[in-house]
Design an enzyme around this catalytic site. Structure first.
Site, PDB file in Angstrom:
ATOM      1  N   HIS A  44      -8.228   1.326  -4.447  1.00 49.56           N
ATOM      2  CA  HIS A  44      -9.056   0.914  -3.361  1.00 49.56           C
ATOM      3  C   HIS A  44      -9.686   2.435  -3.062  1.00 49.56           C
ATOM      4  CE1 HIS A  44      -9.457   0.062   1.319  1.00 49.56           C
ATOM      5  NE2 HIS A  44     -10.875   0.090   0.729  1.00 49.56           N
ATOM      6  N   MET A  60     -12.345   4.598  -1.199  1.00 47.78           N
ATOM      7  CA  MET A  60     -12.763   4.797   0.106  1.00 47.78           C
ATOM      8  C   MET A  60     -13.532   6.313  -0.077  1.00 47.78           C
ATOM      9  SD  MET A  60      -9.671   3.418   2.622  1.00 47.78           S
ATOM     10  CE  MET A  60      -8.703   3.510   1.119  1.00 47.78           C
ATOM     11  N   MET A 105     -11.946  -5.313   4.888  1.00 44.01           N
ATOM     12  CA  MET A 105     -11.058  -4.480   5.793  1.00 44.01           C
ATOM     13  C   MET A 105     -10.764  -5.072   7.175  1.00 44.01           C
ATOM     14  SD  MET A 105     -10.298  -2.028   3.819  1.00 44.01           S
ATOM     15  CE  MET A 105      -9.243  -1.045   5.130  1.00 44.01           C
ATOM     16  N   ASP A 139      -6.963  -6.066   4.211  1.00 44.92           N
ATOM     17  CA  ASP A 139      -6.383  -4.704   4.271  1.00 44.92           C
ATOM     18  C   ASP A 139      -6.180  -4.110   5.614  1.00 44.92           C
ATOM     19  OD1 ASP A 139      -5.296  -2.108   3.629  1.00 44.92           O
ATOM     20  OD2 ASP A 139      -7.079  -1.806   2.301  1.00 44.92           O
ATOM     21  N   HIS A 151      -0.997  -1.344  -4.359  1.00 49.62           N
ATOM     22  CA  HIS A 151      -2.413  -0.817  -3.957  1.00 49.62           C
ATOM     23  C   HIS A 151      -2.368   0.680  -3.491  1.00 49.62           C
ATOM     24  CE1 HIS A 151      -6.015  -1.685  -1.243  1.00 49.62           C
ATOM     25  NE2 HIS A 151      -5.741  -0.824  -0.328  1.00 49.62           N
ATOM     26  N   MET A 193      -9.041   8.139  -0.557  1.00 53.19           N
ATOM     27  CA  MET A 193      -9.764   8.670   0.546  1.00 53.19           C
ATOM     28  C   MET A 193     -10.241  10.135   0.234  1.00 53.19           C
ATOM     29  SD  MET A 193      -7.670   7.420   3.659  1.00 53.19           S
ATOM     30  CE  MET A 193      -6.709   5.660   3.686  1.00 53.19           C
ATOM     31  N   ASP A 234      -4.552   3.718  -2.242  1.00 59.37           N
ATOM     32  CA  ASP A 234      -5.810   4.051  -1.309  1.00 59.37           C
ATOM     33  C   ASP A 234      -6.389   5.457  -1.584  1.00 59.37           C
ATOM     34  OD1 ASP A 234      -6.087   1.785   0.555  1.00 59.37           O
ATOM     35  OD2 ASP A 234      -3.921   2.110   1.003  1.00 59.37           O
ATOM     36  N   SER A 263       0.887  -1.307  -0.277  1.00 59.10           N
ATOM     37  CA  SER A 263       0.032  -0.069  -0.173  1.00 59.10           C
ATOM     38  C   SER A 263       0.981   1.294   0.040  1.00 59.10           C
ATOM     39  CB  SER A 263      -0.979  -0.029   1.060  1.00 59.10           C
ATOM     40  OG  SER A 263      -1.390   1.288   1.425  1.00 59.10           O
TER      41      SER A 263
HETATM   42  C1  DX5 Z   1      -6.325   1.878   5.475  1.00 60.38           C
HETATM   43  C2  DX5 Z   1      -5.763   1.625   3.875  1.00 60.38           C
HETATM   44  C3  DX5 Z   1      -4.957   0.594   3.986  1.00 60.38           C
HETATM   45  C4  DX5 Z   1      -3.710   0.999   4.681  1.00 60.38           C
HETATM   46  C5  DX5 Z   1      -2.953  -0.104   5.292  1.00 60.38           C
HETATM   47  O1  DX5 Z   1      -7.791   2.542   5.332  1.00 60.38           O
HETATM   48  O2  DX5 Z   1      -6.935   1.006   3.149  1.00 60.38           O
HETATM   49  O3  DX5 Z   1      -4.582   0.268   2.620  1.00 60.38           O
HETATM   50  O4  DX5 Z   1      -2.569   1.618   3.828  1.00 60.38           O
HETATM   51  O5  DX5 Z   1      -1.813   0.088   5.987  1.00 60.38           O
HETATM   52  P1  DX5 Z   1      -1.174  -0.744   6.950  1.00 60.38           P
HETATM   53  O6  DX5 Z   1      -0.552  -2.106   6.312  1.00 60.38           O
HETATM   54  O7  DX5 Z   1       0.026   0.035   7.716  1.00 60.38           O
HETATM   55  O8  DX5 Z   1      -2.368  -1.303   8.009  1.00 60.38           O
HETATM   56 ZN    ZN Z   2      -6.472  -0.064   1.087  1.00 63.02          ZN
END
Ligand code: DX5
Ligand code: ZN
Length: 214
Positions: free
Chosen positions: A68, A70, A140, A173, A35, A39, A37, A10
């Site tokens: 991903h 969010m 998640m 994740d 990956h 947001m 993320d 990620s």
């Molecule tokens: C959290 C993200 C993850 C995050 C995971 O909302 O979706 O992808 O980066 O990070 P770690 O591996 O540090 O928990």
């Molecule tokens: Zn993620």
């Protein structure tokens, strides 16, 4: 049948001031995809990157980009992320209000992979009718929004239950490290997202290798 384990670093935990070097590092380390993320500050209390960054990353690597989302109303941004070069787009069931079927079809219309995700406390029943239409389910294992959180063991029964009903990719994740990876794989997960564990390690290649064979 045992599934091939895939590792998805990620980028949330990467050094964004040196993104190309970070991407090359995990690419050389043998990861299977990146990956990303996304947001929006609404669906989750944090804001990260948009299609512009996905497009920039697309230019520096051939690795599949696992995006991903969010974000609320993900349907508004699917075209933009697909055109930016996403290989897979995962949306949250909780963020689609009554139109999940159409959003999944919309992603497929770009001829890319489609994933659907659930927060830790959302039950599987929320997506059961969609399982035959998606390539991946992302369960998640922390509340989405931030890296570096603790893996929620209470999600484990949901992984086991899903594996009984779903033959596609099950991605986990949040809080993935050597120990939690082992548990998640035992329960039926086969795609591991890891931010802190990979980018926070002195040697990302080593941890990628270890996660693959826990
Ligand atoms: C959290 C993200 C993850 C995050 C995971 O909302 O979706 O992808 O980066 O990070 P770690 O591996 O540090 O928990
Ligand atoms: Zn993620």
């Amino acid at each position: 049948m045992t599934k091939t384990i895939k590792i998805a670093p990620s980028l949330l935990a990467a050094d964004f001031a040196n993104l190309e070097a970070e991407v090359k590092k995990v690419e050389a380390g043998g990861c299977d995809m990146l990956h990303v993320d996304v947001m929006d500050g609404h669906f989750v209390p944090n804001i990260t990157v948009g299609p512009f960054i996905v497009k920039a990353i697309r230019r520096i690597t051939k690795l599949p980009l696992d995006v991903h989302l969010m974000i609320e109303k993900p349907e508004k941004y699917i075209d933009a992320f697909a055109e930016a070069g996403a290989s897979n787009i995962t949306i949250h069931a909780e963020a689609c209000h009554g139109n999940l079927f159409e959003v999944i079809e919309h992603i497929h219309s770009h001829a890319i992979s489609c994933g659907v995700s659930l927060k830790p406390l959302t039950p599987l029943s929320r997506i059961e009718e969609h399982l035959s239409n998606v390539n991946m389910v992302l369960l998640m294992t922390v509340n989405p929004g931030f890296g570096g959180q603790k893996f929620m063991m209470e999600v484990m029964p949901k992984i086991t239950e899903l594996r009984k009903k779903f033959d596609g990719d099950i991605e986990v994740d949040g809080g993935i490290n050597r120990d939690t990876a082992k548990e998640a794989i035992r329960a039926g997960a086969n795609v591991l997202v890891a931010g802190t564990a990979i980018f926070g390690a002195p040697n990302p290649a080593e941890i990628i290798k270890e996660l693959r064979s826990v």
